[in-house]
Structures are given as structure tokens and as C-alpha cells.
Enzyme design. Structure first.
Site, short mmCIF file in Angstrom:
data_model
loop_
_atom_site.label_atom_id
_atom_site.label_comp_id
_atom_site.label_asym_id
_atom_site.label_seq_id
_atom_site.Cartn_x
_atom_site.Cartn_y
_atom_site.Cartn_z
N GLY A 382 38.32 -11.33 24.27
CA GLY A 382 39.37 -12.05 23.52
C GLY A 382 40.88 -11.24 23.12
N PRO A 383 41.79 -11.77 22.94
CA PRO A 383 42.87 -10.74 22.60
C PRO A 383 42.64 -10.02 21.16
CG PRO A 383 43.30 -13.15 22.03
CD PRO A 383 42.14 -13.07 22.85
N PRO A 384 43.73 -9.18 21.07
CA PRO A 384 43.43 -8.20 19.96
C PRO A 384 43.74 -9.15 18.55
CG PRO A 384 45.09 -7.36 21.33
CD PRO A 384 44.96 -8.88 22.01
N GLY A 385 43.03 -8.76 17.64
CA GLY A 385 43.06 -9.28 16.32
C GLY A 385 42.50 -10.44 15.84
N GLY A 387 39.05 -10.80 15.61
CA GLY A 387 37.93 -10.71 14.90
C GLY A 387 36.68 -10.02 15.64
N LYS A 388 36.92 -9.41 16.77
CA LYS A 388 35.47 -9.44 17.66
C LYS A 388 34.93 -8.32 16.88
CE LYS A 388 38.06 -8.31 21.27
NZ LYS A 388 39.47 -8.42 20.62
N THR A 389 35.50 -7.34 16.43
CA THR A 389 34.65 -6.18 15.93
C THR A 389 33.88 -6.46 14.48
OG1 THR A 389 36.24 -4.33 16.98
CG2 THR A 389 34.76 -3.85 15.00
N SER A 705 50.60 -20.04 37.67
CA SER A 705 50.53 -21.40 37.29
C SER A 705 52.08 -22.05 36.98
CB SER A 705 50.01 -21.42 35.76
OG SER A 705 50.69 -20.49 35.09
N LYS A 748 47.79 -22.89 26.22
CA LYS A 748 49.14 -23.50 26.74
C LYS A 748 49.49 -24.80 26.22
CE LYS A 748 48.79 -21.30 31.34
NZ LYS A 748 48.39 -21.69 32.89
#
Length: 799
Positions: A382-385, A387-389, A705, A748
Site C-alpha cells: 500500500g501507499p506510504p503512511g 499503517g503497514k508497519t 486509463s 478514482k
């Protein structure tokens, strides 16, 4: 030249003489005056590098005198080690001229010196120096080559080499590497001196070899010494075998320990390696390891017990054995299988993330039913920030496991994963084994962060090293280069994180289960800010709950106009900025409470940083609204098209990438095939120039797209038909006018909703992706699934 005596515990490399002329002149002269040092229990041979300790005042002064000159001094062994203040008469007649290489100040006033033997020498005349011993030194120059040796000498030398190999094998005092290096020496003089120096015998026996100036006689003395030592070693083995057959295991251990103590007392060794080795053996018995592993470690411990504690190899073995004994071979933390408790912990720590939480709860359910399962390898993408970590840390808490995190961003050395081999100085295990050793359990949660940013260079490929770690079929026998024995990683729960899967090597990606962690909606960010971010920042900035109140509408403006991201990192920074400004106000003006509203938000944070496209007031001609996906979420994209008289040129502006340019060309080609159907101007591709522009020209744009969007804008410009201002679309097109599915539908659609769009045209195959769109958004918007460009034109154009 400056005096290189040290004043602290640092090593000083001794510089060579400034001019080679001076050094050569010293070597050529037969007589020279040098400071002298008497040695106890050590004999130094030419062509060898040896270290010894100096503690007597006269010896230290002699060393200082040598350091102030050409770094040369004369050393010889004392005849009687008990004499505390020796003179020239108390030293053997033959010693060696040596050059000081390094000095190290050790405990007290003692100095450890590293010297290199140059040649045999003797004291021709002692000088009446009171502060240190000095004398006129006569060097014995020797010149023996392989060509000048007799056949008898050559035969004797071969017998010595064979006997030395047997000696090393019998005594295990000399490593195979040292033996190989010595046997590779070609010069006879150097070879003999090296062999004599490596023999573990008393100094007076070595002195006989040193004092013999005739090379042939020296060979015979050395041969007799090596053969005699071999016979003693064989006899010791036979006696030990007989003793072993007659006494039980307890008596044998006692006998060996007492024997080791006696040997250490004779050698002046204070540390008792045997006691330490016995403690290791007891710990090894408690671990109950596999037979092969157990035998290998016992062999290393036995080798350690026979070594001098001050030797370099002894410290290497100590580090190796202690690392193995500290590993949690049998110790595991108790895994929590209470699903309700785990779900409660995950909900406490994170808002949303439904798919991730469901996957963790499924894993716990399987563990509960099967009682044993190999750790899953989840990859949170997923994108940064977003909450993956932090979600990985929460999973560890929910499952009751210890948590280990290793960032792979920029890691290029394979040894970071697999460790260094023990042959290298300062070798340590890899960070995988080190992390498990530090937490003390063999089933922690191990997080490999930023796995998509791993690198590779001449030091190896860390991604390839990770294959064995993450493969469930291989990691039960993971072998670290430092340990050289297999360690079971199958009980470890591995989780990886990445921003994108595009840069992850395919073999590595194949071993992981991908879980998409999408960006947050505006509603998600609002709830996260209210429940987590604001309380956290209020506490960190020393405020109380009553000091600051942020209204819901102010939070929405903060989210929309001051941050543009998929996660909440910048949102937390902006909230922290608000708290700091309020804290200053509380201190200066003694205001007990400050309310943040949309009206005064700009007063605290300044003008809006971002703006979003909104629906236009009129239905434009040649302008359509596209939908784009970025790493910080979705966005709307205005695509403008114009037609002017010309010669059929197609101009594309706005920093379009190759894929987007191809989509525009495909769209124009398709329009030419249906020109008659839509009553387009005759030969428009020859008589008119077409311009397609996407605003914000400084921002690069690419992707397939926008194909259907650009095609609709061109048709609108050619037919002068307005486009519904509240319609947005996305999709890739083909030359036959088919609309193909694209990615990022959730982001989108959220961008279209934020801009006030009421109708969104999507490829039919993307219909299943609408399930990921929040229900609140689906209720407020109309979605039309299209199969071809004609469907898009029918929905978007006002005829």
C-alpha cells in the site's frame, strides 16, 4: 622522527624509516649498537612476526630508545626465567635483531609489542649503559637457496615437512591454514625458521635451533625435535586410550580437568578454559539438539578447551559457541488463539483495514484447530503512511508473539541476511538470527519492512538470500554463514511490507501472500484523527483534553486542503502543528481553551496548500473529466481538446508519457473509422490540426486509463457537442473501440466523489471493484458500466 610511545590503550602502527638508504646501510654493516631486551619463555626467530609483553623498567627504556631511532633492537631469551633484573651474561649467546611493528599499552605500565625478526645475531660487547641494556651487535648473515642445498639437506627438509604435517594432525595445536601457509614457503631459511617458531615446545629446545649457525646441522636438530614430539603425541594418545578404558566418565572428566590445570599452571595461564568448556557442555546437554549439530558443537568446545585463552582463534570459538547456546532452540512464546481478544486488540490499534484483520483472525483460527502450522508470509502492499508497519506490530501483540523489525530499504549486502563466515575478523550472524537471539523465542513475528526497495551489488543479492528465509519448504533448515548449522525458521510468522509489487523480484513475490492495504477515505481519516491522532498529539505536546477543540468541519478542511496523501502521516504532522501553536497560546495568553473551526484554520496553518477540481458551471465542449490513480490516492484529470484548420497534425501537451501518447493516437485512429457514423467533418485528419492538452503541464503523467476520456474529448471538439459537466470516466481503449479494465477504481471513485461528480463511467470488467468503494459513496453516485467507446459517447455527450 617523533617518539611513538602510547599514552592510552590505542595501537600505534610504527612507521618505517623515512629513507631506504638509511635502512640499507644498517643491514650492510656487521657491527652496530642496539638496545637489548631479555625475554622470558619466548624465542624469536628471523622471518617471523611475534608479539610479547614488556613490563620491566629496563626493557621499556630499551624499547623507547629503539623507537626514537630506527626501530631496531636485539632480543634474546633468558637462561633462567627466575632472574628479575637480567644482564647480558644471563641471556643466551644467540638472539635476533628485530624491527618493532606495533605497540599497545596494556594493564599497568606494561606494553605489548609486535616485532618482526630480521636475522640471527649476538652481543659482541656489552656497553656500560645503566638505564637499559645495550651492546655492540654482530649479525650472522645467511644465504642458503634451494640450488645451494645438498641432496642430503633437501631430503632432510622433506622429512621435516612431512613430520610437521603429522605433528599438526596429532596435536591439533596448529590449524590447517597455518600448515598450508608454511608449506607454501619456497625459501629454505624462512621455511625452517617458521617451522621451528610454530612448534609448541619449551624455549630452551627452540634455542638449540636458533643457536645452530650451520644450516645442515640446524636441519638435523629440527628433524629430531619434530620426530620426538610426534612420538610423544602418539604415546600420549595410547596412554589416554588405556586410561579411558579403565576409568568411568566422571573420573575421566576429573582427570582431564586436573591435567589441564597442571598444564596451564606450567604455562602461566591464569584463566581456566576447562571450567568454561565444562559449563558449555552442561548447557549443550540441556538443549538436546540433533545428533549432527550436537557433535559439531562438542568438537568446537573440545578444541577451545585445548587452546591458549589468549589466542585469536580461542576468542572466535568462544563467540561462536556462546551465540549458538544463546539461541532459543526450544523456547517459544505462547501464541494467543483467543479470536475475540485478538480482534479487540486489532480494533483498538487501527481503524478500518478489514481485509488485513480478517486474514490475521483466519490464521489464528487455523492455529487453534491444527495446533501447529507453518508461519504464513503476508505482504502488506500500500501507499506510504497507511499503517503497514504499525499493523504488523499490532498483529504481534494480538497473537502474543515477540516483534522483530528489519528495514530492507537500501540493503545491498547479502551478509545482512545470511551473516559473515567465521573466517572474517569481527564476523557476526545475520540480522535474522541475531533478531531471534535477542528476543529469546523461536516463534516471533518478523517484519521485513520496505521489501520493494531492496538492492543488489558486488557483495551479493539480498533478495535471493531472502528466498530461503521466506520459503516454507526451505526455512526449516535455514543455515546462517556464521552458524554453519541449520536453524528452524518455520515457526516464525513473517510479514513484509511494500509500496508496490512492481520492483519486488518475481521469485520472492511468488513466496508471499499479497494483501492490499488501500489508502484511507476522507471519512476514514476523519475517524482516525478523532480517535487516535488528536489524543496522541495532545499528549505529546503537553496539552490537556480541554485545551484544544477541533471541529469536524475543520478536520475535513485540514484533510482536503492541507494534506494530499493516502495515509495519515502528514495529517498527524498538521495536527501536531496546531497543538504546538495552541500550546504557545496557552502559555503566553493563559487561554485555557482554543477552538479550531474552518473560519480560523487558515490563521493557524496559513493558506490552503492543495485544491481539488470541482464540477464546472456549464457543460464544456472538448473538455472531459478523467480519473487518475497516484501513489497518494486518486485525483480527477481535466482533458482538453481543440480543433483548428491545418494539415492533420496531432499535438499532445502536458508532459504525457509514452503509454498516454499511444492511447491518444489509438483514440484518433478509432475516430477516423467511425467518422461517418458521427457526422464528423470530411477529411478532418487532413484539413484540421488536433490539440490534446492535460493541465498542470509541469507534472508528468502516464498510464492507459485515460484512453476513453481523450477519445470522448476529441469527438466533442470535432462535433462541437458539449459534455455533461458532472460525468467522469476511466478505461483503456483498443483500435476497435473496446474499453478495457484498469486499476485503482476505489481511489478514482473517491476522487470523483470529492469533486462533486454524480456519474462515473467504468469498464464493465471493473464492476466487481465497486465492492471496495464505501457504501456511503455508492449511494450518492451513479455508476455506468460500458463495453465500448460508443457507450461512453452516448452517456457523456449532449447531442
Amino acid at each position: 622522527m617523533s617518539k611513538n610511545m602510547q599514552t592510552d590503550d590505542r595501537i600505534f602502527d610504527v612507521e618505517e624509516p623515512k629513507t631506504m638508504f638509511a635502512a640499507e646501510s644498517e643491514m650492510e654493516s656487521e657491527l652496530e649498537i642496539l638496545p637489548c631486551v631479555a625475554l622470558r619463555g619466548v624465542s624469536i626467530f628471523p622471518n617471523t612476526v611475534v608479539h610479547f609483553d614488556i613490563g620491566r623498567e629496563k626493557s621499556i627504556r630499551a624499547l623507547e630508545r629503539a623507537m626514537s631511532g630506527n626501530k631496531l633492537m636485539y632480543v634474546a631469551t633468558q637462561v633462567d626465567d627466575n632472574i628479575l633484573i637480567p644482564t647480558v651474561d644471563d641471556m643466551y649467546k644467540v638472539g635476533a635483531v628485530v624491527r618493532v611493528k606495533q605497540m599497545l599499552k596494556i594493564q599497568g605500565d606494561a606494553v605489548r609489542v609486535l616485532v618482526e625478526g630480521i636475522c640471527r645475531a649476538t652481543i659482541q660487547e656489552a656497553l656500560p649503559e645503566t638505564s637499559y641494556i645495550s651492546g655492540v651487535i654482530h649479525r650472522f648473515e645467511e644465504n642458503v637457496t634451494e640450488e645451494s642445498m645438498t641432496v642430503e639437506d633437501k631430503a632432510t627438509l622433506r622429512l621435516i615437512m612431512d613430520a610437521f604435517v603429522e605433528y599438526a594432525a596429532l596435536t591439533t595445536q596448529i590449524s590447517d591454514e597455518v600448515v598450508d601457509k608454511i608449506l607454501a614457503i619456497k625459501e629454505p631459511l624462512v621455511l625452517v625458521d617458521k617451522l621451528a617458531s610454530e612448534m609448541v615446545v619449551t624455549a630452551d629446545r627452540k634455542q638449540k635451533v636458533l643457536e645452530e649457525l650451520d644450516f645442515s646441522a640446524r636441519l638435523k636438530i629440527l628433524l629430531n625435535m619434530v620426530v620426538e614430539e610426534n612420538e610423544i603425541a602418539v604415546m600420549e594418545r595410547e596412554l589416554s586410550k588405556k586410561v579411558k578404558d579403565n576409568i568411568d566418565n566422571g573420573q575421566r572428566e576429573y582427570y582431564l580437568r586436573e591435567k589441564m590445570k597442571a598444564i596451564q599452571t606450567e604455562l602461566g595461564v591464569e584463566e581456566d578454559a576447562g571450567v568454561e568448556a565444562a559449563e558449555w557442555m552442561d548447557k549443550l546437554d540441556e538443549l538436546k539438539l540433533d545428533k549432527k549439530v550436537d557433535e559439531k558443537i562438542r568438537k568446537e568446545i573440545s578444541k577451545f578447551a585445548k587452546m591458549m585463552p589468549s589466542s585469536a582463534e580461542s576468542s572466535v570459538i568462544r563467540n561462536y559457541v556462546e551465540t549458538i547456546l544463546e539461541l532459543p532452540w526450544r523456547k517459544a512464546s505462547r501464541v494467543n488463539t483467543n479470536l475475540k481478544k485478538a480482534e479487540k486488540i486489532l480494533d483498538e490499534d487501527h481503524y478500518g483495514m478489514k481485509k488485513v484483520k480478517e486474514r490475521v483472525l483466519e490464521y489464528l483460527a487455523v492455529v487453534h484447530l491444527s495446533k501447529a502450522i507453518k508461519g504464513p508470509i503476508l505482504c502488506l502492499v500500500g501507499p506510504p503512511g497507511v499503517g503497514k508497519t504499525s499493523i504488523a506490530r499490532s498483529i504481534a501483540r494480538a497473537t502474543g508473539r515477540e516483534f522483530i523489525r528489519m528495514s530492507l530499504g537500501g540493503v545491498r549486502d547479502e551478509a545482512e541476511i545470511r551473516g559473515h563466515r567465521r573466517t572474517y575478523i569481527g564476523a557476526i550472524p545475520g540480522r535474522v538470527i541475531n533478531g531471534i537471539k535477542d528476543v529469546g523465542t523461536n516463534n516471533p513475528l518478523f517484519l521485513f519492512d520496505e521489501v520493494d526497495k531492496i538492492g543488489a551489488d558486488f557483495k551479493g543479492d539480498p533478495a535471493s538470500a531472502l528466498l530461503e528465509v521466506l520459503d516454507p519448504e526451505q526455512n526449516n533448515t535455514f543455515t546462517d554463514h556464521f552458524l554453519e548449522i541449520p536453524f528452524d525458521l518455520s515457526k516464525v510468522m513473517f510479514i513484509t511490507t511494500a509500496n508496490t509489487t512492481d520492483t519486488i523480484p518475481r521469485p520472492l513475490l511468488d513466496r508471499m501472500e499479497i494483501i492490499e492495504v488501500p489508502g484511507y477515505t476522507e471519512e476514514d481519516k476523519l475517524r482516525i484523527a478523532q480517535q487516535y491522532l488528536i489524543p496522541k498529539q495532545v499528549k505529546e505536546n503537553g496539552l490537556k483534553k480541554d485545551n484544544i477543540r477541533i471541529s469536524e468541519n475543520a478536520l475535513r478542511d485540514l484533510i482536503n486542503y492541507y494534506t494530499r496523501e493516502s495515509g495519515v502521516r502528514n495529517l498527524e504532522r498538521e495536527i501536531g502543528s496546531l497543538c504546538r501553536k495552541v500550546a504557545r497560546k496557552v502559555v503566553n495568553e493563559r487561554n485555557k481553551s482554543c477552538s479550531i473551526t474552518p473560519r480560523n484554520l487558515e490563521k493557524y496553518l496559513g493558506k490552503h496548500t492543495f485544491h481539488y477540481d470541482v464540477v464546472e458551471d456549464t457543460d464544456p465542449i472538448g473538455v472531459t473529466t478523467g480519473l487518475a490513480w497516484t501513489i497518494v490516492g486518486g485525483d480527477t484529470l481535466k482533458i482538453e481538446s481543440a480543433m483548428v484548420p491545418g494539415n492533420g497534425k496531432l499535438a499532445l501537451t502536458g508532459q504525457l508519457g509514452d503509454v498516454m501518447q499511444e492511447s491518444a493516437k489509438v483514440g484518433v485512429s478509432y475516430i477516423r473509422t467511425v467518422a461517418e457514423k458521427y457526422s464528423l467533418p470530411e477529411d478532418f485528419h487532413k484539413n484540421f490540426d488536433l490539440y490534446i492538452h492535460i493541465p498542470e503541464g509541469a507534472v508528468p503523467k502516464d498510464g492507459p486509463s485515460a484512453g476513453v476520456t481523450m477519445c470522448t474529448a476529441v469527438v466533442s471538439a470535432l462535433t462541437q457537442s458539449p459534455v455533461h459537466r458532472d460525468v467522469a470516466m476511466t478505461g483503456e481503449i483498443t483500435l476497435r473501440g473496446k474499453v478495457l479494465p484498469v486499476g485503482g477504481i476505489r481511489e478514482k471513485v473517491l476522487a470523483a466523489h470529492r469533486a462533486g461528480i454524480k456519474k462515473v463511467l467504468l469498464p464493465r470488467d471493473n464492476g466487481k471493484d465497486l465492492e471496495d468503494v464505501p457504501a456511503v459513496v455508492r449511494k450518492e453516485m451513479e455508476f455506468v458500466l460500458i463495453d465500448c467507446v460508443d457507450d461512453a459517447l452516448d452517456e457523456a455527450l449532449i447531442r
